[in-house]
Scaffold this motif. Structure first.
Motif, mmCIF file in Angstrom:
data_model
loop_
_atom_site.group_PDB
_atom_site.id
_atom_site.type_symbol
_atom_site.label_atom_id
_atom_site.label_comp_id
_atom_site.label_asym_id
_atom_site.label_seq_id
_atom_site.Cartn_x
_atom_site.Cartn_y
_atom_site.Cartn_z
ATOM 1 N N TRP A 1 -61.410 15.722 -7.326
ATOM 2 C CA TRP A 1 -60.827 16.528 -6.261
ATOM 3 C C TRP A 1 -61.719 17.672 -5.856
ATOM 4 O O TRP A 1 -62.399 18.285 -6.674
ATOM 5 N N ASP A 2 -61.681 17.981 -4.549
ATOM 6 C CA ASP A 2 -62.323 19.193 -4.069
ATOM 7 C C ASP A 2 -61.306 20.334 -4.197
ATOM 8 O O ASP A 2 -60.299 20.189 -4.868
ATOM 9 N N ASN A 3 -61.592 21.420 -3.548
ATOM 10 C CA ASN A 3 -60.723 22.594 -3.695
ATOM 11 C C ASN A 3 -59.746 22.751 -2.538
ATOM 12 O O ASN A 3 -59.381 23.872 -2.172
ATOM 13 N N ALA A 4 -59.302 21.646 -1.968
ATOM 14 C CA ALA A 4 -58.302 21.711 -0.905
ATOM 15 C C ALA A 4 -57.057 22.408 -1.439
ATOM 16 O O ALA A 4 -56.687 22.227 -2.604
ATOM 17 N N THR A 5 -56.416 23.176 -0.584
ATOM 18 C CA THR A 5 -55.278 23.978 -1.045
ATOM 19 C C THR A 5 -54.173 23.120 -1.642
ATOM 20 O O THR A 5 -53.528 23.526 -2.602
ATOM 21 N N TRP A 6 -53.958 21.919 -1.093
ATOM 22 C CA TRP A 6 -52.883 21.074 -1.639
ATOM 23 C C TRP A 6 -53.256 20.506 -3.000
ATOM 24 O O TRP A 6 -52.391 20.159 -3.763
ATOM 25 N N HIS A 7 -54.538 20.427 -3.330
ATOM 26 C CA HIS A 7 -54.940 19.987 -4.670
ATOM 27 C C HIS A 7 -54.686 21.086 -5.695
ATOM 28 O O HIS A 7 -54.516 20.813 -6.877
ATOM 29 N N LEU A 8 -54.710 22.309 -5.240
ATOM 30 C CA LEU A 8 -54.586 23.450 -6.146
ATOM 31 C C LEU A 8 -53.173 24.020 -6.204
ATOM 32 O O LEU A 8 -52.921 24.963 -6.945
ATOM 33 N N SER A 9 -52.260 23.455 -5.452
ATOM 34 C CA SER A 9 -50.916 24.026 -5.370
ATOM 35 C C SER A 9 -50.176 23.916 -6.705
ATOM 36 O O SER A 9 -50.412 23.012 -7.503
ATOM 37 N N LYS A 10 -49.262 24.842 -6.919
ATOM 38 C CA LYS A 10 -48.441 24.835 -8.133
ATOM 39 C C LYS A 10 -47.614 23.564 -8.227
ATOM 40 O O LYS A 10 -47.415 23.019 -9.302
ATOM 41 N N GLN A 11 -47.122 23.087 -7.060
ATOM 42 C CA GLN A 11 -46.293 21.879 -7.056
ATOM 43 C C GLN A 11 -47.077 20.662 -7.526
ATOM 44 O O GLN A 11 -46.571 19.849 -8.296
ATOM 45 N N VAL A 12 -48.313 20.524 -7.072
ATOM 46 C CA VAL A 12 -49.139 19.379 -7.475
ATOM 47 C C VAL A 12 -49.484 19.483 -8.953
ATOM 48 O O VAL A 12 -49.390 18.498 -9.697
ATOM 49 N N LYS A 13 -49.875 20.665 -9.393
ATOM 50 C CA LYS A 13 -50.201 20.853 -10.808
ATOM 51 C C LYS A 13 -48.997 20.529 -11.697
ATOM 52 O O LYS A 13 -49.135 19.878 -12.731
ATOM 53 N N GLN A 14 -47.809 20.977 -11.282
ATOM 54 C CA GLN A 14 -46.595 20.713 -12.054
ATOM 55 C C GLN A 14 -46.282 19.226 -12.063
ATOM 56 O O GLN A 14 -45.899 18.665 -13.093
ATOM 57 N N TRP A 15 -46.464 18.550 -10.921
ATOM 58 C CA TRP A 15 -46.204 17.112 -10.851
ATOM 59 C C TRP A 15 -47.127 16.355 -11.807
ATOM 60 O O TRP A 15 -46.679 15.462 -12.530
ATOM 61 N N ILE A 16 -48.398 16.729 -11.846
ATOM 62 C CA ILE A 16 -49.357 16.068 -12.751
ATOM 63 C C ILE A 16 -48.965 16.312 -14.203
ATOM 64 O O ILE A 16 -48.985 15.397 -15.022
ATOM 65 N N ARG A 17 -48.586 17.553 -14.544
ATOM 66 C CA ARG A 17 -48.148 17.852 -15.912
ATOM 67 C C ARG A 17 -46.949 16.996 -16.295
ATOM 68 O O ARG A 17 -46.905 16.399 -17.365
ATOM 69 N N ASN A 18 -45.951 16.948 -15.400
ATOM 70 C CA ASN A 18 -44.750 16.158 -15.681
ATOM 71 C C ASN A 18 -45.079 14.673 -15.795
ATOM 72 O O ASN A 18 -44.561 13.993 -16.687
ATOM 73 N N HIS A 19 -45.922 14.179 -14.917
ATOM 74 C CA HIS A 19 -46.315 12.769 -14.960
ATOM 75 C C HIS A 19 -47.008 12.451 -16.283
ATOM 76 O O HIS A 19 -46.667 11.475 -16.962
ATOM 77 N N ASN A 20 -47.975 13.272 -16.663
ATOM 78 C CA ASN A 20 -48.713 13.026 -17.908
ATOM 79 C C ASN A 20 -47.804 13.115 -19.132
ATOM 80 O O ASN A 20 -47.948 12.336 -20.080
ATOM 81 N N ARG A 21 -46.858 14.044 -19.107
ATOM 82 C CA ARG A 21 -45.909 14.173 -20.210
ATOM 83 C C ARG A 21 -45.055 12.908 -20.316
ATOM 84 O O ARG A 21 -44.841 12.373 -21.403
ATOM 85 N N GLN A 22 -44.594 12.403 -19.178
ATOM 86 C CA GLN A 22 -43.772 11.194 -19.165
ATOM 87 C C GLN A 22 -44.566 9.981 -19.660
ATOM 88 O O GLN A 22 -44.061 9.174 -20.442
ATOM 89 N N VAL A 23 -45.810 9.857 -19.228
ATOM 90 C CA VAL A 23 -46.655 8.740 -19.680
ATOM 91 C C VAL A 23 -46.869 8.825 -21.184
ATOM 92 O O VAL A 23 -46.786 7.816 -21.892
ATOM 93 N N LYS A 24 -47.119 10.036 -21.685
ATOM 94 C CA LYS A 24 -47.341 10.212 -23.124
ATOM 95 C C LYS A 24 -46.084 9.851 -23.921
ATOM 96 O O LYS A 24 -46.162 9.204 -24.959
ATOM 97 N N GLN A 25 -44.923 10.245 -23.421
ATOM 98 C CA GLN A 25 -43.672 9.979 -24.136
ATOM 99 C C GLN A 25 -43.269 8.508 -24.085
ATOM 100 O O GLN A 25 -42.775 7.962 -25.069
ATOM 101 N N THR A 26 -43.461 7.879 -22.940
ATOM 102 C CA THR A 26 -42.993 6.504 -22.768
ATOM 103 C C THR A 26 -44.061 5.455 -23.037
ATOM 104 O O THR A 26 -43.736 4.298 -23.304
ATOM 105 N N GLY A 27 -45.334 5.841 -22.933
ATOM 106 C CA GLY A 27 -46.412 4.870 -23.074
ATOM 107 C C GLY A 27 -46.551 3.965 -21.860
ATOM 108 O O GLY A 27 -47.292 2.990 -21.891
ATOM 109 N N ILE A 28 -45.855 4.294 -20.772
ATOM 110 C CA ILE A 28 -45.908 3.498 -19.548
ATOM 111 C C ILE A 28 -46.669 4.266 -18.480
ATOM 112 O O ILE A 28 -46.351 5.418 -18.195
ATOM 113 N N GLY A 29 -47.677 3.621 -17.894
ATOM 114 C CA GLY A 29 -48.477 4.245 -16.846
ATOM 115 C C GLY A 29 -49.788 4.772 -17.392
ATOM 116 O O GLY A 29 -50.164 4.497 -18.537
#
Length: 95
Positions: A5-33
């Motif tokens: 990613w470059d430094n586009a504002t939508w790449h750096l937004s709190k919402q995107v960062k939170q979505w990635i954290r939640n996604h990675n947490r879910q993948v780690k817990q479920t082993g799916i994805g």
């Protein structure tokens, strides 16, 4: 899976960062994805981003210098340029 990613504002937004954290947490817990690893490009380094030449050509072909395009005109021109179907927008989730 790495995301380059470059430094586009939508790449750096709190919402995107939170979505990635939640996604990675879910993948780690479920082993799916796949977990996502964000690899940020240095500031002002378009030569490192392979998509940049495509964006600049598309922008020059789509933008109308004489007037500002409305949202529908812009969506139509983008889809025409890239040869993709014009789809309905995703519903915004409000929490």
């Amino acid at each position: 899976m790495p995301l380059i990613w470059d430094n586009a504002t939508w790449h750096l937004s709190k919402q995107v960062k939170q979505w990635i954290r939640n996604h990675n947490r879910q993948v780690k817990q479920t082993g799916i994805g796949v977990r996502l690893i964000v690899c940020k490009l240095p500031v002002k380094s378009p030569w490192l981003n392979a998509i940049e030449p495509k964006w600049i050509h598309a922008k020059r072909a789509i933008v109308e210098p004489q007037h500002k395009l409305n949202a529908q005109e812009l969506k139509t021109r983008i889809c025409d340029y890239f040869g993709c179907p014009l789809l309905d927008p995703l519903a915004k989730k409000v929490s």
